[in-house]
Scaffold this active site. Structure first.
Site, PDB file in Angstrom:
ATOM      1  N   GLY A  82     -10.181  -3.996   1.403  1.00 38.33           N
ATOM      2  CA  GLY A  82      -9.596  -3.557   2.664  1.00 38.33           C
ATOM      3  C   GLY A  82     -10.036  -2.156   3.036  1.00 38.33           C
TER       4      GLY A  82
ATOM      5  N   GLY B  39      -1.880  -1.288   6.504  1.00 36.80           N
ATOM      6  CA  GLY B  39      -1.846  -2.355   7.497  1.00 36.80           C
ATOM      7  C   GLY B  39      -2.953  -3.360   7.253  1.00 36.80           C
TER       8      GLY B  39
ATOM      9  CB  THR C 283      -0.906   0.007   1.244  1.00 34.32           C
ATOM     10  OG1 THR C 283      -1.650  -1.203   1.283  1.00 34.32           O
ATOM     11  CG2 THR C 283      -1.851   1.206   1.225  1.00 34.32           C
TER      12      THR C 283
END
Lengths: 134, 177
Positions: A31, A53, A1
């Site tokens: 996500g 994360g 990411t």
């Protein structure tokens, strides 16, 4: 990411995040990145945030907005709010990762509770600084 | 006022002993390039959202990061990308999910924010919208990076050897399969 938060000369904040998701993710899994308030958020009165994360934890904790809300309603500084969310609440919850954020004064914070985070900043008083490890 | 830019390229099990000096240098160079690109936009007096796009596109085009060209593989062996952008002055926001052939997912998120009445678009609809907006569409093979594909094969091998439950027990947040 990957992500970026910027403060321009007009005092406007913008935040963005882009990701390939998670290795071996199942069909249809999304996500936190495109969930506004979880992985990405910006409000000129408080801060801009981009997260990285374990997305499910960031969604359930509404991480990015929670940092802004702690500043807005609790009067916390950017660093206090971000540390509280990432280093305390997210750790207790089990979520691993980090965030980058900046506020309307140009203050920057980059907390993470994982082993490392690729990160960096540049502002009016500093040259480009990049970091990887703790 | 003061201008400022901060970026990340992902977090996780990043350990000094697992990154060679060459990889370390490559990451630092690409992060610096992204910072400089975004900051130059701000120095020109352009809006923060444009600086965000400039910085992120540098990282999307690099195979070093899990976004755009460096995206990891799904269980189906495909690349599916998500992106979002938000402006603090108006709280306008745009997001896309499940893209497979838009070269720059962050540019698709920007298009949703600026040129649609919506906040989030997903899958084929989002890709159709991106195409109508004139964004660059690429063959999905553009996103193929061998070491990302190898990583998927290693995960699948663990599943084959130990079963999905065992793999999940060892890495409960990895959502294997």
């Amino acid at each position: 990411t990957v992500g970026c938060v910027a403060l321009d000369k007009q005092g406007n904040i913008a935040a963005g995040t882009s990701t390939g998701g998670m290795t071996n993710k199942k069909y249809g899994r999304v996500g936190d990145v495109p969930i506004i308030g979880a992985g990405t958020y910006a409000d000129n009165e408080t801060c801009g945030v981009s997260a990285t994360g374990h997305g499910e934890y960031f969604i359930r904790s509404v991480v990015a907005y929670d940092i802004a809300a702690k500043m807005k309603y609790n009067g916390m500084s950017l660093k206090e709010a971000a540390d509280k969310v990432v280093m305390d609440e997210l750790v207790d919850f089990g979520g691993e990762g980090g965030i980058i954020a900046l506020d309307k004064a140009g203050n920057i914070t980059m907390p993470f509770n994982s082993n490392g985070m690729f990160r960096g900043y540049k502002n009016s008083s500093d040259t480009a600084k990049v970091f990887i490890y703790k | 006022g003061p201008i400022s830019l901060v970026i990340h390229g992902g977090a996780g099990t990043i350990k000094r002993e697992n990154i060679s000096p060459e990889q370390d240098s490559a990451y630092r160079a690409k992060l610096t390039e992204a910072l400089e690109a975004g900051y130059a936009v701000l120095e020109n007096g352009e809006p923060a959202s444009k600086a965000v796009i400039a910085a992120i596109q540098i990282m999307e085009e690099s195979p070093l990061f899990n976004a755009g060209r460096g995206s990891v593989f799904t269980s189906a062996g495909t690349n599916e990308m998500d992106a979002a952008i938000m402006k603090g002055e108006s709280r306008d926001a745009g997001a896309v999910a499940g893209l497979t052939k838009v070269k720059s997912p962050i540019s698709a998120a920007l298009a949703v924010m600026e040129n649609s009445p919506h906040v989030m678009m997903t899958g084929p609809g989002a890709e159709q919208f991106a195409k109508e907006q004139g964004l660059e569409i690429v063959d999905p093979s553009y996103f193929f990076i061998q070491n990302r594909y190898d990583a998927l094969q290693r995960v699948k091998q663990k599943e084959t050897e130990n079963g999905t439950a065992a793999a999940l027990a060892a890495f409960p947040d990895s959502k294997f399969g």
